[in-house]
Design a protein around this motif. Structure first.
Motif: not given
Ligand code: PFF
Length: 452
Positions: A48-56, A396-402, A435-436, A442-446
């Protein structure tokens, strides 16, 4: 007319890569990652860690470099320049706070690594009873004075490097220290794998068992990935502002991410097989490498040398990361408050010193210094990794994306049209939506707000 500010910066592309990878590779990989893997059931967490590194995490890292290099400013002014008079600078303010919170416990652990270099040099060449090592660790971290002295020494090393500047300090020392680190961790990983004759450790690392995975595991893996890549709080915005205009931001980001993942894997390979070979439980928490390694080394041929090597490695990794945290604060004081580098570093040292003293004492003398039911040390650790960094990354994603103009983002990623970037639309889509939303879920479920 605004006066042109001459800023210090990285001198070469290789310098950028090693300095940013130096920030990423640190205690997060060598101290925190192995015990997180151990506590969260092994390979499922690793995957899961490796997947998050690449995708998020990769998109967030690229986004931070884009902001930093575009604005050429510190973490708060970067937002003032790119979105004048807006609330977006709150991301920068949160970043400064996160840097302080992380340094508050990071320098304490940095101090432990120095203490253990000293201990390993003077260690006895005999095997001592099993509980001796846990006892030594506990007595070090709970003692009122000893860890503070080592922590002060660790902060002094940081002050030395950071006051020397970006090119002559951070870049120069990272270029020397990072290759040494790599050779050392490879040696240790090979040694550990050869100890694990029945492959229990390797199976624990690479045979996934998803039955133990919960929302909290996902958040822990996300927090670990953010912490380990130094993203979500502006360290990479600050380093981004020093990147030369001809560096390829996407390639640099992929290089930093791959190096960071490689070090985490190597740290896992150096720690977990050794832990299994000696029949010790991997779920030991933050003491894992400090308790287990001296014991393992005491039973190994060449253990004396390897132990000194290991703790030196840990201290070097910690140093090349903590300087990037100090740099976030120092760059702000230099750019925005016009202080000299040395004075800025002195001011930051005082504040970090106070936080570190409180965090260290909360482990022993003053256990009632606690917040939300955790001692201050553990609170600093989990609050930064599980809350501040993911939320910082989301904004940061929202800033660059929007908020940033797409033409500006494209200009930065293609070095003003000099390099081709075929997947720009796809990258922007990921930053705006994928990403957002993923971080938010993930944040809400954690946090237990959402059941999935
Ligand atoms: N990435 C560092 C580590 O793995 O130890 C820790 C860190 C450094 C986190 C810088 C955040 C940061 F801005």
């Amino acid at each position: 007319m605004q006066q042109k500010i001459t800023r210090d910066g990285f001198a070469s592309k290789f310098g950028v890569l090693v300095a940013a990878a130096g920030s990423a590779v640190g205690l997060g990989n060598l101290w925190r990652f192995p015990y997180m893997v151990g506590e969260n059931g092994g390979s499922a967490f690793l995957l899961i860690y490796l997947f998050f590194m690449i995708v998020l995490c990769l998109p967030v890292l690229i986004a931070e470099f884009v902001i930093g290099r575009r604005a050429q400013r510190d973490v708060i002014d970067a937002f003032n320049v790119l979105a004048p008079r807006s609330a977006w600078k709150g991301i920068g303010i949160a970043g400064l706070c996160a840097a302080l919170v992380i340094l508050g416990f990071y320098c304490v652990v940095g101090g432990w690594t120095l203490a253990y270099i000293g201990k390993s040099i003077f260690s006895l060449p005999t095997t001592l009873p099993g509980d001796y090592y846990a006892g030594t660790f506990t007595s070090l971290i709970t003692s009122p004075v000893q860890p503070l002295v080592w922590c002060a020494l660790f902060i002094a090393l940081n002050a030395f490097v950071v006051s020397s500047g970006v090119k002559n300090g951070i870049e120069r020392y990272s270029k020397i220290l990072m290759p040494i680190l790599f050779v050392m961790i490879v040696v240790l990983a090979i040694r550990a794998i050869t100890l694990d004759s029945d492959m229990k450790g390797l199976r624990f690392l690479f045979q996934p068992d998803f039955s133990k995975v919960t929302g909290a595991t996902f958040l822990a893996a996300l927090g670990q990935a953010f912490f380990s890549l130094s993203i979500g709080m502006g360290a990479m915005i600050t380093y981004g502002s020093y990147i030369p205009k001809d560096s390829h931001l996407v390639k640099t980001s992929i290089g930093v991410m791959s190096t960071d993942m490689l070090f985490s894997l190597l740290a896992g390979l150096a720690v977990i097989p050794a832990v299994f070979a000696f029949g010790i439980s991997p779920a030991q928490g933050p003491g894992l490498v400090f308790v287990i390694f001296p014991e393992i080394f005491s039973k190994m041929p060449m253990g004396y040398v390897l132990e000194i090597l290991f703790f030196t490695l840990l201290a070097i990794a910690a140093l090349t990361s903590s300087i990037s945290l100090f740099e976030v604060l120092v760059a702000w004081l230099v750019d925005a408050k016009k202080l000299s580098r040395r004075v800025a570093m002195a001011c930051v040292t005082v504040v970090v010193g106070v936080l570190s003293i409180l965090a260290s004492l909360s482990l022993g003398m003053l256990p009632n210094i606690s917040l939300f039911g955790k001692n201050l040390f553990n609170f600093f650790d989990s609050f930064s990794s599980n809350i501040l960094l993911p939320l910082g990354g989301l904004f940061i994603c929202l800033f660059v994306g929007w908020r940033m103009k797409p033409a500006d983002v494209r200009d930065e990623l293609t070095n003003s049209g000099n390099i081709r970037l075929p997947l720009f639309g796809c990258f922007r889509f990921i930053l705006r939506y994928i990403t957002p939303i993923a971080i938010a879920v993930i944040f809400a479920s954690g946090m237990g707000w959402l059941q999935i």
